[in-house]
Design a protein around this motif. Sequence first.
Motif, PDB file in Angstrom:
ATOM      1  N   LEU B  45       0.845  -1.202   0.000  1.00 10.08           N
ATOM      2  CA  LEU B  45       0.000   0.000   0.000  1.00 10.08           C
ATOM      3  C   LEU B  45       0.887   1.262   0.000  1.00 10.08           C
ATOM      4  N   SER B  46       1.930   1.229   0.836  1.00 10.56           N
ATOM      5  CA  SER B  46       2.861   2.366   0.912  1.00 10.56           C
ATOM      6  C   SER B  46       3.585   2.535  -0.422  1.00 10.56           C
ATOM      7  N   LEU B  47       3.981   1.398  -1.020  1.00 10.07           N
ATOM      8  CA  LEU B  47       4.670   1.441  -2.310  1.00 10.07           C
ATOM      9  C   LEU B  47       3.758   2.041  -3.384  1.00 10.07           C
ATOM     10  N   LEU B  48       2.514   1.626  -3.342  1.00 10.57           N
ATOM     11  CA  LEU B  48       1.530   2.126  -4.301  1.00 10.57           C
ATOM     12  C   LEU B  48       1.359   3.645  -4.151  1.00 10.57           C
ATOM     13  N   THR B  97      -0.124  12.273   3.238  1.00 12.24           N
ATOM     14  CA  THR B  97      -0.581  11.893   4.580  1.00 12.24           C
ATOM     15  C   THR B  97      -0.836  10.381   4.664  1.00 12.24           C
ATOM     16  N   LEU B  98      -1.510   9.848   3.644  1.00 13.08           N
ATOM     17  CA  LEU B  98      -1.835   8.416   3.677  1.00 13.08           C
ATOM     18  C   LEU B  98      -0.587   7.544   3.574  1.00 13.08           C
ATOM     19  N   MET B  99       0.436   8.061   2.889  1.00 15.31           N
ATOM     20  CA  MET B  99       1.674   7.284   2.776  1.00 15.31           C
ATOM     21  C   MET B  99       2.321   7.124   4.149  1.00 15.31           C
ATOM     22  N   ILE B 100       2.277   8.185   4.944  1.00 18.45           N
ATOM     23  CA  ILE B 100       2.832   8.091   6.305  1.00 18.45           C
ATOM     24  C   ILE B 100       1.979   7.132   7.134  1.00 18.45           C
ATOM     25  N   VAL B 133      12.683   8.961   5.707  1.00 20.52           N
ATOM     26  CA  VAL B 133      12.689   9.636   4.397  1.00 20.52           C
ATOM     27  C   VAL B 133      11.266  10.093   4.041  1.00 20.52           C
ATOM     28  N   THR B 134      10.280   9.267   4.348  1.00 20.18           N
ATOM     29  CA  THR B 134       8.881   9.624   4.048  1.00 20.18           C
ATOM     30  C   THR B 134       8.462  10.873   4.830  1.00 20.18           C
ATOM     31  N   ILE B 135       8.856  10.939   6.104  1.00 22.40           N
ATOM     32  CA  ILE B 135       8.548  12.121   6.921  1.00 22.40           C
ATOM     33  C   ILE B 135       9.265  13.360   6.359  1.00 22.40           C
ATOM     34  N   ALA B 254     -10.204   4.850  -4.238  1.00 25.16           N
ATOM     35  CA  ALA B 254     -11.523   5.398  -3.886  1.00 25.16           C
ATOM     36  C   ALA B 254     -11.389   6.368  -2.709  1.00 25.16           C
ATOM     37  N   VAL B 255     -10.596   5.967  -1.706  1.00 21.14           N
ATOM     38  CA  VAL B 255     -10.404   6.821  -0.517  1.00 21.14           C
ATOM     39  C   VAL B 255      -9.715   8.129  -0.909  1.00 21.14           C
ATOM     40  N   LEU B 256      -8.679   8.022  -1.748  1.00 21.45           N
ATOM     41  CA  LEU B 256      -7.928   9.220  -2.167  1.00 21.45           C
ATOM     42  C   LEU B 256      -8.836  10.211  -2.894  1.00 21.45           C
TER      43      LEU B 256
END
Lengths: 144, 395
Positions: B45-48, B97-100, B133-135, B254-256
Amino acid sequence: MSKPNSPTRRGFLDFLIAACSAITTAALAIPGVLYLWPAAKGGGSQKVEVEGAKSMAIGQSKTVQVGSLAVIVVKQRSGFCAFSAVCTHLGCLVKWDTGKKQFLCPCHAAAFDEKGKVVSGPPPAPLVEVSVKEVGDKIFVSTA
Amino acid sequence: MSVIKKIQGFFDSRFDTDTVAHFVDKQAHKRLPPHTGWFHVFGSLSLLLFISQTITGILLLIYYRPTPDEAHKSIQYITGEVQFGWLYRQIHAWGATLMIVGVLLHMIRTFFSGAYKKPRELTWVTGVVLFVVTITFGFTGYLLPWNQIAFWATTVGTESANKVPVIGSWLQYFLRGGEAVTGETLSRFFVVHVIILPWILTGMIGIHLVLMRVNNLATFEAVGEEEPLEPKHGIPFFPVHVAKEGAVAILLLAVLVTLSVVSPWEIGEPADALSTPAHIKPEWYFLPSYQLLKYFEGPYGAIIGIIICSLPFLLLLLWPFLDRGKERRPRKRPIAVAFGLFALLAAVFLGVLGHYSETNITLFGKAYHIDLLGKPHLIVPADSTDTPNTEALSH
């Protein structure tokens, strides 16, 4: 028969290649790091006129930019005074509250008195005073 | 001879395509442990989301201008003028935000299932680096719209760097590209956000995935007792797990889009270097550190605060080497699980305090002012008493 610790031709060449690689890397890296270091702009003392200062009422304040520093100028009964507007806590800009006669920081509820000293809140140091000069009918603030 | 066969023949006559095909087939049908389920989709999910961020980021770059005069206007142009510009901007902002959230959930699952233990310590370490790195992506990207909140949150954030012992003032000067947050800072953050971090993240994801594939997903067997998976016992990566990931990917999309439409991020007022808006607060993922730093005052307070705020990251990085127990099942690791739960609750508690600090809230019909440190003060209506209108609850 050579001694066990005596340098060999291969060992010497290995050392030479390693040393040359290190010197080349450093020669490439040092300018790169210096390039990234921010170039100083302006520098030295800076002097700025406070536009419309003469028409300010007593208790009124104005924030002006002097170089990269925001300076807050307040007209008090005794004359003009100026401080760095940068709160010594985390760098937000203070505002002058005429009623309370205090500089208030909007970020973490800090308060400084009219001489810039900390009254309450987390700042570790008073506001830095900035020089104000009255030349004719103009007001100038300058930073060292 | 069909076109596909001709293309295949072209490659077959030049490369050892059988080896490549065998490798791809082996990876696609790799068996995962039998307990692999929905909790194992957070990584992909994070990769996506990273892929989504890259695509939307490239699209935004076409119109974005990284200068103080043009940055805010270009965001307005993207949102108001460019066709579907608003959508890509919103998906990018919400995606960050969702990636974090995705990375955090992935780490929580890995922590509580003991999957960081030998031989997967380095997979965990690369994961922690990916989290940091994501932060950093979030921090650098936050400034780019060049609005008031972004400008002053970055001022406060980079001012904190000044409190680092010995090198603090140099670090702050280097990060800002000068004494204050200016166009130089915007340029620096822009380069870091769109060039440096994406490549670091891509490289680290590559290493993380290779390590994950080499060691496979962890089972619940204790360290040293893991048996190689029998072909008939495991779950095939393709199609079983990939189908789960596909379902989650569609849900994520859908959420995004829903969040982008229902709760759009505002552009805000353009940055004004001469006026700080009231109550600047960082993004939610920085709130625990933001709140924690407030409790450390005095000459050494800031230094102690910085050290304490850095500790969780250091602990995360070193955790597989500190927790040497062999058990993986949560019930058999009560201390590690209790520690993890405590850390999570503490972060949530501090985050909530940070969010509500310096605001007024109403609770059970009574109004309270939450002060800087998170202490509630009952607000007494001015006409009901002669005493001051706030009263600490502890009185």
